[in-house]
Motif scaffolding. Sequence first.
Motif, PDB file in Angstrom:
ATOM      1  N   LYS A 217       6.500  -2.661 -12.020  1.00 14.39           N
ATOM      2  CA  LYS A 217       6.541  -1.676 -13.095  1.00 14.39           C
ATOM      3  C   LYS A 217       5.282  -0.808 -13.059  1.00 14.39           C
ATOM      4  N   TYR A 218       5.413   0.412 -13.539  1.00 15.11           N
ATOM      5  CA  TYR A 218       4.278   1.314 -13.650  1.00 15.11           C
ATOM      6  C   TYR A 218       3.316   0.862 -14.744  1.00 15.11           C
ATOM      7  N   GLY A 219       3.868   0.272 -15.830  1.00  9.71           N
ATOM      8  CA  GLY A 219       3.041  -0.076 -16.973  1.00  9.71           C
ATOM      9  C   GLY A 219       2.683   1.131 -17.821  1.00  9.71           C
ATOM     10  N   SER A 220       3.571   2.127 -17.796  1.00 11.78           N
ATOM     11  CA  SER A 220       3.315   3.358 -18.542  1.00 11.78           C
ATOM     12  C   SER A 220       3.943   3.283 -19.934  1.00 11.78           C
ATOM     13  N   ALA A 221       3.205   3.706 -20.939  1.00 15.69           N
ATOM     14  CA  ALA A 221       3.706   3.707 -22.310  1.00 15.69           C
ATOM     15  C   ALA A 221       4.505   4.964 -22.631  1.00 15.69           C
ATOM     16  N   ARG A 222       4.646   5.834 -21.665  1.00 10.95           N
ATOM     17  CA  ARG A 222       5.417   7.070 -21.879  1.00 10.95           C
ATOM     18  C   ARG A 222       6.399   7.261 -20.734  1.00 10.95           C
TER      19      ARG A 222
ATOM     20  N   GLN B 170       1.255   9.811 -11.719  1.00 15.59           N
ATOM     21  CA  GLN B 170       2.568   9.174 -11.749  1.00 15.59           C
ATOM     22  C   GLN B 170       2.864   8.473 -10.424  1.00 15.59           C
ATOM     23  N   ASP B 171       1.850   7.798  -9.904  1.00 15.06           N
ATOM     24  CA  ASP B 171       1.987   7.078  -8.647  1.00 15.06           C
ATOM     25  C   ASP B 171       1.971   5.571  -8.889  1.00 15.06           C
ATOM     26  N   PHE B 172       2.811   4.871  -8.134  1.00 15.73           N
ATOM     27  CA  PHE B 172       2.808   3.408  -8.129  1.00 15.73           C
ATOM     28  C   PHE B 172       2.515   2.947  -6.712  1.00 15.73           C
ATOM     29  N   THR B 173       1.487   2.109  -6.566  1.00  9.55           N
ATOM     30  CA  THR B 173       1.123   1.583  -5.259  1.00  9.55           C
ATOM     31  C   THR B 173       1.570   0.133  -5.140  1.00  9.55           C
TER      32      THR B 173
ATOM     33  N   GLY C  14       0.779  -1.226   0.000  1.00  9.81           N
ATOM     34  CA  GLY C  14       0.000   0.000   0.000  1.00  9.81           C
ATOM     35  C   GLY C  14       0.810   1.274   0.000  1.00  9.81           C
ATOM     36  N   TRP C  15       2.129   1.175   0.135  1.00 10.22           N
ATOM     37  CA  TRP C  15       2.954   2.373   0.045  1.00 10.22           C
ATOM     38  C   TRP C  15       2.938   2.890  -1.393  1.00 10.22           C
ATOM     39  N   VAL C  16       3.182   4.187  -1.537  1.00 15.24           N
ATOM     40  CA  VAL C  16       3.064   4.829  -2.850  1.00 15.24           C
ATOM     41  C   VAL C  16       4.384   5.474  -3.241  1.00 15.24           C
ATOM     42  N   LEU C  17       4.849   5.148  -4.433  1.00 12.33           N
ATOM     43  CA  LEU C  17       6.023   5.786  -5.023  1.00 12.33           C
ATOM     44  C   LEU C  17       5.539   6.745  -6.097  1.00 12.33           C
ATOM     45  N   GLY C  18       5.928   8.003  -5.985  1.00 14.05           N
ATOM     46  CA  GLY C  18       5.447   8.992  -6.940  1.00 14.05           C
ATOM     47  C   GLY C  18       6.518   9.943  -7.403  1.00 14.05           C
TER      48      GLY C  18
ATOM     49  N   LYS D 137       9.441  10.297  -4.569  1.00 10.60           N
ATOM     50  CA  LYS D 137       9.014  10.308  -3.172  1.00 10.60           C
ATOM     51  C   LYS D 137       8.286   9.015  -2.833  1.00 10.60           C
ATOM     52  N   LEU D 138       8.619   8.463  -1.672  1.00  2.16           N
ATOM     53  CA  LEU D 138       7.999   7.237  -1.185  1.00  2.16           C
ATOM     54  C   LEU D 138       7.228   7.565   0.083  1.00  2.16           C
ATOM     55  N   ARG D 139       5.910   7.231   0.083  1.00  2.00           N
ATOM     56  CA  ARG D 139       5.049   7.519   1.219  1.00  2.00           C
ATOM     57  C   ARG D 139       4.414   6.234   1.736  1.00  2.00           C
ATOM     58  N   ASP D 140       4.200   6.162   3.041  1.00  3.61           N
ATOM     59  CA  ASP D 140       3.569   4.992   3.623  1.00  3.61           C
ATOM     60  C   ASP D 140       2.051   5.069   3.470  1.00  3.61           C
ATOM     61  N   THR D 141       1.328   4.115   4.048  1.00  4.98           N
ATOM     62  CA  THR D 141      -0.119   4.049   3.851  1.00  4.98           C
ATOM     63  C   THR D 141      -0.847   5.237   4.478  1.00  4.98           C
ATOM     64  N   GLY D 142      -0.214   5.915   5.399  1.00  3.45           N
ATOM     65  CA  GLY D 142      -0.815   7.102   6.002  1.00  3.45           C
ATOM     66  C   GLY D 142      -0.445   8.391   5.295  1.00  3.45           C
ATOM     67  N   GLY D 143       0.324   8.275   4.198  1.00  6.27           N
ATOM     68  CA  GLY D 143       0.735   9.454   3.452  1.00  6.27           C
ATOM     69  C   GLY D 143       1.987  10.116   3.961  1.00  6.27           C
ATOM     70  N   LYS D 144       2.618   9.540   4.990  1.00  6.12           N
ATOM     71  CA  LYS D 144       3.849  10.119   5.539  1.00  6.12           C
ATOM     72  C   LYS D 144       5.013   9.883   4.587  1.00  6.12           C
ATOM     73  N   LEU D 145       5.805  10.922   4.374  1.00  9.27           N
ATOM     74  CA  LEU D 145       6.979  10.814   3.517  1.00  9.27           C
ATOM     75  C   LEU D 145       8.044   9.979   4.207  1.00  9.27           C
ATOM     76  N   VAL D 146       8.383   8.842   3.606  1.00  6.70           N
ATOM     77  CA  VAL D 146       9.386   7.936   4.173  1.00  6.70           C
ATOM     78  C   VAL D 146      10.756   8.228   3.590  1.00  6.70           C
ATOM     79  N   SER D 147      10.802   8.492   2.280  1.00  6.87           N
ATOM     80  CA  SER D 147      12.088   8.733   1.623  1.00  6.87           C
ATOM     81  C   SER D 147      11.878   9.620   0.406  1.00  6.87           C
TER      82      SER D 147
END
Length: 285
Positions: free
Chosen positions: A249-254, A218-221, A208-212, A265-275
């Motif tokens: 993978k994002y699966g993005s064609a661009r 442009q987010d990957f969960t 559930g963490w999000v890389l954006g 930016k990497l955020r946890d499930t609560g939206g806190k910035l981890v890295s």
Amino acid sequence: MSKVATSGTWTGISVTPPNLAGLTTDNVTWGIPAGGGKSGYVFSGKTTEVALDGTEFTLGTFIHQNFPIQAMPQSQFEVDLAVRIVFEDDVARDFSFRFRHNETPNVGPNPEDEVDLPTTVSPETVTIDGTEYSVVITGFKQGGQIVTKFISPENGANSGDIVAVLARTGVPDVAITNVRYKGEVKRTQADEYVEIVNRGTAPADISGWVLGADDPGQDFTFPPGTVLQPGQRIRIYTNEDHPQWGGFKYGSARPLWNDKGDAAKLRDTGGKLVSEYRYGSAVKP
């Protein structure tokens, strides 16, 4: 940041191969030569700077002497390494690690020998300023790239640095360590990726963490059940499949990552910035 000195010896092997020699030294060899010499490992220590903030450092240089030898009774086995680290205050600590070796046939479609790490965290610890730390190996560095498996062609010596961190015992530490923001695939740059590593000593559940890329769309969960083991390194590609790096993978064609510079930016499930990892023109002076 402090300066340390490392040295190492090979302390054990899970089998007894022919011509075994060099245990309790920094150069262990085995096998009946079928050409120029035996196979074996060398560990070369060094003096290096070590920080307590998760910064990776070079534990030492690993050399794999991969010369053709006659077929072994057992092609896969484990070799143990003890690394002594002497800190600035002359406190010395020994840390142990295990390498898994695959002595492949000298001919055929995949003659290269393979070495990986079944365990990455030293069972031994050191206490610094009241906090307990372990050494975590995060990969082998070759040609500027940190890889999780060491692959050596036959009939030569292959070397690389062993990369590690000094991490707090019992806790995970997930961080973005690299962004490849200029891919080589024309137009789509499908080979772009973000690299993430667990620099800690405990598993990290990042479900559930999000890389954006800090832009809409442009987010990957990370899917449920995504757990990074200590020292594990993964990559999230724009649109390529690489199972050896986790298969994400994002699966993005661009293209996703700005060729001039930006921040991942990497955020946890609560939206806190981890890295956060800034790259290109976005790197702070």
